[in-house]
Design an enzyme around this catalytic site. Structure first.
Site, PDB file in Angstrom:
ATOM      1  N   SER A  26      45.789  41.911  45.770  1.00  0.00           N
ATOM      2  CA  SER A  26      45.796  41.356  44.414  1.00  0.00           C
ATOM      3  C   SER A  26      46.543  42.199  43.383  1.00  0.00           C
ATOM      4  CB  SER A  26      44.368  41.102  43.939  1.00  0.00           C
ATOM      5  OG  SER A  26      43.882  39.934  44.571  1.00  0.00           O
ATOM      6  N   LYS A  29      49.378  40.596  41.513  1.00  0.00           N
ATOM      7  CA  LYS A  29      49.235  39.835  40.270  1.00  0.00           C
ATOM      8  C   LYS A  29      49.742  40.605  39.050  1.00  0.00           C
ATOM      9  CE  LYS A  29      45.506  36.939  41.986  1.00  0.00           C
ATOM     10  NZ  LYS A  29      44.968  37.594  43.179  1.00  0.00           N
ATOM     11  N   SER A  86      41.109  37.717  39.073  1.00  0.00           N
ATOM     12  CA  SER A  86      41.963  37.740  40.256  1.00  0.00           C
ATOM     13  C   SER A  86      42.148  36.332  40.810  1.00  0.00           C
ATOM     14  CB  SER A  86      41.400  38.677  41.328  1.00  0.00           C
ATOM     15  OG  SER A  86      42.378  38.959  42.301  1.00  0.00           O
TER      16      SER A  86
END
Length: 167
Positions: A26, A29, A86
């Site tokens: 993640s 991101k 997330s």
């Protein structure tokens, strides 16, 4: 692998195998959100604008902000949803809205990473879900993070302990 950079001048303060390739999960991101913010700024397009959630971006596995196809949502809510929750669906929606297609946005991610000075990233999606060819290094993620922290809106999002969407 690890690296610590001075945020002001980029000087390496500590490193251990910083150029070993690894799956970024993640942390991907960070690139997705900063690229979306920079694109909005370059188009003088406000993050408060509403968009319609495309059908192909809902129901993404993993973390989610539970978007529904056809739902109206502010881009700002997607930015916060991607970073604070997330939300994989938020990241996918940003990619399609900003890039026109997921594939074009991923190409934009790789191009922007190269502009920042990254040498080894290979992004294949905007969310960080596992794909064999989706990888980067600690050094490259540090460079991307350092660049992201130069942006006022990104810093505001990253520093937020919570967020309530307008919907």
């Amino acid at each position: 692998s690890a690296i610590v950079l001075d945020a002001d001048d980029g000087r390496v303060l500590y490193e251990k195998n910083p150029d070993a390739t690894a799956y970024p999960a993640s942390t991907t991101k960070i690139m997705t959100v900063i690229l979306a913010i920079e694109t909005l700024e370059s188009l003088q397009s406000p993050p408060e604008q509403e968009i319609t959630v495309p059908e192909e971006t809902v129901g993404v596995e993993g973390s989610s902000i539970y978007l529904a196809a056809g739902e109206k949502v502010r881009i700002q809510d997607l930015l916060y949803g991607a970073m604070l929750r997330s939300g994989n669906d938020a990241a996918e929606t940003l990619a399609v809205i900003i890039g026109g297609t997921r594939e074009h946005f991923v190409a934009m991610m790789n191009e922007r990473a190269a502009q920042i000075g990254c040498r080894n990233p290979h992004f294949t999606n905007p969310s960080g879900l596992f794909e064999k060819e989706h990888y980067t290094t600690a050094r490259d993620m540090a460079l991307i993070s350092r660049e992201a922290m130069k942006n006022e809106l990104f810093r505001e999002i990253a520093a937020s302990p919570s967020y309530t969407a307008a919907r």
